[in-house]
Scaffold this motif. Structure first.
Motif, PDB file in Angstrom:
ATOM      1  N   VAL A 187      68.035  23.431  -0.426  1.00  0.00           N
ATOM      2  CA  VAL A 187      67.300  22.292  -0.978  1.00  0.00           C
ATOM      3  C   VAL A 187      66.140  22.884  -1.539  1.00  0.00           C
ATOM      4  CG1 VAL A 187      66.192  20.445  -0.002  1.00  0.00           C
ATOM      5  CG2 VAL A 187      68.543  20.648   0.566  1.00  0.00           C
ATOM      6  N   THR A 188      65.095  23.905  -0.954  1.00  0.00           N
ATOM      7  CA  THR A 188      64.101  24.277  -1.509  1.00  0.00           C
ATOM      8  C   THR A 188      64.423  24.766  -2.927  1.00  0.00           C
ATOM      9  OG1 THR A 188      64.086  26.654  -0.659  1.00  0.00           O
ATOM     10  CG2 THR A 188      63.315  24.941   0.749  1.00  0.00           C
ATOM     11  N   GLN A 189      65.409  25.181  -3.145  1.00  0.00           N
ATOM     12  CA  GLN A 189      65.400  25.779  -4.635  1.00  0.00           C
ATOM     13  C   GLN A 189      65.868  24.630  -5.552  1.00  0.00           C
ATOM     14  OE1 GLN A 189      68.443  29.239  -4.610  1.00  0.00           O
ATOM     15  NE2 GLN A 189      67.411  29.550  -6.667  1.00  0.00           N
ATOM     16  N   LEU A 190      66.224  23.688  -5.223  1.00  0.00           N
ATOM     17  CA  LEU A 190      66.273  22.363  -6.064  1.00  0.00           C
ATOM     18  C   LEU A 190      65.222  21.654  -6.186  1.00  0.00           C
ATOM     19  CD1 LEU A 190      70.095  20.975  -4.742  1.00  0.00           C
ATOM     20  CD2 LEU A 190      69.438  22.261  -6.983  1.00  0.00           C
ATOM     21  N   VAL A 191      64.420  21.675  -5.049  1.00  0.00           N
ATOM     22  CA  VAL A 191      63.006  21.114  -5.245  1.00  0.00           C
ATOM     23  C   VAL A 191      62.202  21.738  -6.076  1.00  0.00           C
ATOM     24  CG1 VAL A 191      60.827  20.772  -3.936  1.00  0.00           C
ATOM     25  CG2 VAL A 191      62.972  19.998  -2.930  1.00  0.00           C
ATOM     26  N   LYS A 192      62.132  23.015  -6.161  1.00  0.00           N
ATOM     27  CA  LYS A 192      61.692  23.785  -7.185  1.00  0.00           C
ATOM     28  C   LYS A 192      62.077  23.550  -8.793  1.00  0.00           C
ATOM     29  CE  LYS A 192      60.427  27.998  -3.956  1.00  0.00           C
ATOM     30  NZ  LYS A 192      60.733  29.338  -3.848  1.00  0.00           N
TER      31      LYS A 192
END
Length: 374
Positions: A187-192
């Motif tokens: 999820v953090t990668q998608l947020v970035k």
């Protein structure tokens, strides 16, 4: 040690690379120069390159830092305002997830899953063999690359949570540095890749919120503290919000992030409508839930006169605010959740399907994160 003249030369070379369409190379070269010398023009150009590379979060963070460093930098202020008005990129850029040749795809129609199916059994078999190797180990380490921390790490795995004879890899594989598990790191990668401020996160006392609050600009978090608590209230330092009736004004946020919360809401359609209401036009919802793409959503519990009526055997998931009882599961979500997102007011909706041994994104042969754009 490179001199200011060398950094100026690197800046000029980076602009030439960008003009030739080599944005990633230009960004890397300019980032090195900025780390050595905080030149306002270079920072502004680096922010522009970050946005062109699909990293709106870094672009905004750089421009906000620059407006503090050089308050009279007109171009930085103008770029910052324009970035806040630009919708998040759709489809999201996923090439960094699939850098090791693994699976990363945005699926907007169920039939688009079919090309991913041939390797599904092989991925499941890899997970099974990994489990067999460590069947007698209480805990073990799996090498990989944490994109959240941007470092190689040894992810921790154990048998605390299981699925079908294997560890529940989606909930394990914690990074020892950021302390996030497999699904949270994805999820953090998608947020970035997709996120733009301001951010709203449906949690406040978790390691994921700690990452968001220390990494992203303009973050608001909340917990659910009870049906009789007014929305927006702060109790013992915790902000209360009810997903079915958020206290925020319309068009308040650029990005909403929900990590395994929406299987616990009493009315999924109303919760999605509230997301669409408080997101600004072009804003993004990034939503993880336990998800079966080949099933339809099953409602396990419904409320009657404010009391839960169980339609199926009760299932509870972990809750940091109630570790003894946990959170009651109202839904087992399936593919129709994508259609519900569109019906709730989102113009685009789909599922990011991802699996990567290198990044430690394992679990059931494929992980899924839902994304939608208002």
């Amino acid at each position: 040690m490179p001199s200011p003249a060398d950094d100026a030369s690197a800046h000029a070379e980076a602009l030439e690379l960008a003009a030739a369409g080599q944005d990633d190379a230009a960004r890397a070269l300019l980032a090195d120069a900025v780390r050595r010398q905080l030149d306002p023009e270079a920072i502004n150009d680096l922010a522009v390159l970050a946005h062109r590379c699909g990293d709106a979060t870094e672009a905004v963070a750089l421009l906000e830092a620059l407006t503090h460093l050089a308050p009279d930098h007109t171009a930085a202020r103008e770029n910052l305002e324009s970035l806040r008005e630009i919708p998040a990129p759709w489809p999201p850029r996923l090439d960094r997830i699939a850098a090791d040749g693994a699976v990363a795809a945005l699926i907007e129609d169920h039939a688009e899953l079919d090309p991913l199916r041939p390797g599904w059994m092989q991925r499941l078999e890899f997970e099974r063999q990994l489990s067999v190797v460590h069947r007698d180990d209480e805990q073990w380490l799996v090498p990989g690359y944490c994109a959240t921390c941007s470092t190689h790490q040894l992810f921790r795995c154990d048998w605390v949570s299981t699925w079908g004879g294997t560890p529940n890899f989606r909930e394990r594989l914690h990074c020892p540095r950021c302390h996030l598990n497999s699904r949270q790191r994805l999820v953090t990668q998608l947020v970035k890749a997709m996120g733009q401020p301001p951010y709203y996160v449906y949690e406040l006392v978790t390691t994921f919120y700690q990452w968001a609050a220390t990494t992203l600009p303009q973050v608001t978090g909340s917990e659910y503290l009870g049906h009789d608590v007014p929305g927006g209230s702060v109790i013992n330092g915790l902000r209360h919000e009810d997903a079915l009736e958020l206290s925020f004004a319309d068009d308040s946020f650029g990005t909403i992030v929900s990590c395994d919360v929406f299987e616990h809401v009493a009315d999924i359609d109303r919760a999605l409508q509230e997301c669409a209401r408080v997101l600004r036009p072009g804003g993004t919802l990034i939503l993880s839930v336990p998800f079966d793409p080949d099933s339809q959503t099953v409602q396990r519990v419904e409320l009657r006169d404010g009391e839960p009526v169980h339609l199926l055997e009760p299932v509870y998931h972990g809750n940091p605010l109630d570790q003894e009882k946990g959170s009651l599961t109202f839904y087992d979500h399936g593919w129709d959740l994508v259609d519900r997102m569109r019906s709730a007011g989102f113009s685009r909706a789909g599922v990011v399907a991802a699996w990567s041994q290198y990044h430690g994104y394992l679990g059931r042969g494929m992980q899924f994160v839902l994304v939608a754009q208002r």
